[in-house]
Design a protein around this motif. Structure first.
Motif, short mmCIF file in Angstrom:
data_model
loop_
_atom_site.label_atom_id
_atom_site.label_comp_id
_atom_site.label_asym_id
_atom_site.label_seq_id
_atom_site.Cartn_x
_atom_site.Cartn_y
_atom_site.Cartn_z
N PHE A 119 0.86 -1.20 0.02
CA PHE A 119 -0.08 0.08 -0.02
C PHE A 119 0.65 1.43 -0.08
O PHE A 119 1.96 1.30 0.53
CB PHE A 119 -0.85 0.08 1.31
N ILE A 120 0.43 2.44 -0.75
CA ILE A 120 0.94 3.68 -0.40
C ILE A 120 -0.03 4.62 -0.19
O ILE A 120 -1.07 4.60 -0.83
CB ILE A 120 1.60 4.24 -1.62
N PHE A 121 0.03 5.19 1.05
CA PHE A 121 -1.09 6.30 1.70
C PHE A 121 -0.61 7.60 1.40
O PHE A 121 0.80 8.07 1.17
CB PHE A 121 -1.40 6.05 3.11
N ASP A 122 -1.27 8.60 1.01
CA ASP A 122 -0.90 9.88 1.00
C ASP A 122 -0.88 10.61 2.56
O ASP A 122 -1.76 10.76 2.97
CB ASP A 122 -2.28 10.76 0.20
N GLY A 123 0.46 11.08 2.69
CA GLY A 123 0.78 11.74 3.87
C GLY A 123 0.57 13.28 3.78
O GLY A 123 0.89 13.88 4.62
N GLY A 124 0.44 13.61 2.55
CA GLY A 124 0.13 14.91 2.36
C GLY A 124 1.47 15.97 2.49
O GLY A 124 2.28 15.30 2.01
N THR A 125 1.25 17.04 2.63
CA THR A 125 2.46 18.13 2.97
C THR A 125 3.01 18.23 4.29
O THR A 125 2.23 18.56 4.97
CB THR A 125 2.22 19.32 2.04
N LEU A 126 4.27 18.01 4.34
CA LEU A 126 4.93 18.28 5.78
C LEU A 126 5.13 19.80 5.82
O LEU A 126 5.66 20.11 4.86
CB LEU A 126 6.11 17.60 6.05
N ARG A 127 4.69 20.45 6.94
CA ARG A 127 4.85 21.80 7.09
C ARG A 127 6.12 21.98 8.23
O ARG A 127 6.52 21.10 8.85
CB ARG A 127 3.72 22.30 7.84
N GLY A 128 6.66 23.14 8.14
CA GLY A 128 7.94 23.22 9.04
C GLY A 128 9.30 23.52 8.50
O GLY A 128 10.14 23.96 9.05
N GLY A 129 9.39 22.99 7.13
CA GLY A 129 10.60 23.22 6.30
C GLY A 129 11.85 22.44 6.63
O GLY A 129 12.59 22.45 6.07
N GLU A 130 11.68 21.38 7.79
CA GLU A 130 12.82 20.59 8.06
C GLU A 130 12.49 19.22 7.55
O GLU A 130 11.54 18.80 7.40
CB GLU A 130 13.01 20.76 9.67
#
Length: 168
Positions: free
Chosen positions: A103-114
């Motif tokens: 399976f591959i799930f959508d984790g969206g976009t990580l915020r914070g820049g690191e």
């Protein structure tokens, strides 16, 4: 004579015997995480060559979405809300391995820049890379799934693969 539910003890024993004879599938669960620039997060596992999407194998009786969130917490210290399913791939037996469901799930976009850092010995590195570079860094099987995940994001619906190939 096959037992019936009218005899719960015999019925459960009959079902348990059937369950013991049925195939068990290994389950892999990965996540497609992106940064604000749209780059893809890859990890470098210590136990196999090459880069990979973050995630791992489900434990016995563990749902795939729970497995990938557990792996992200253990390996990268991330608590990610999944926003959907992108890919399901039936993987044929290969090498010493039986077949599996990946399976591959959508984790969206990580915020914070690191970029997240490895939290255990299973990973030596993690980094965000453009999708085209990610395609070059992962193995051939993962490349097919990664391409399907990118298409699933564009189409807004999950993709089913049969050993890396579109099933329909």
């Amino acid at each position: 004579m096959i037992p019936t539910p009218a005899d719960p003890e015999a019925w459960n024993a009959h079902l348990a015997e059937g369950n013991a004879k049925q195939a068990r599938k290994r389950v892999a669960a990965d996540v497609l995480l992106r940064d604000a620039l749209g780059r893809v997060l890859l990890v470098d596992p210590t136990y196999k060559p090459g880069w990979d999407l973050p995630g791992g194998m489900a434990e016995a009786n563990e749902p795939p979405d729970v497995a990938v969130r557990r792996e992200l917490r253990e390996e990268l210290g991330l608590d990610v809300e999944l926003s959907g399913l992108l890919v399901v791939d039936w993987v044929a037996p290969h090498g010493p391995w039986d077949d599996q469901i990946a399976f591959i799930f959508d984790g969206g976009t990580l915020r914070g820049g690191e970029t997240p850092r490895p939290h255990d010995r299973e990973l030596s590195a993690a980094r965000f890379v453009p999708l085209e570079q990610a395609r070059e860094l992962v193995n051939a099987r993962m490349r097919l799934r990664l391409d399907a995940a990118a298409k699933a994001l564009e189409a807004g619906r999950p993709v089913y693969l049969n050993d890396g190939s579109a099933a329909w």
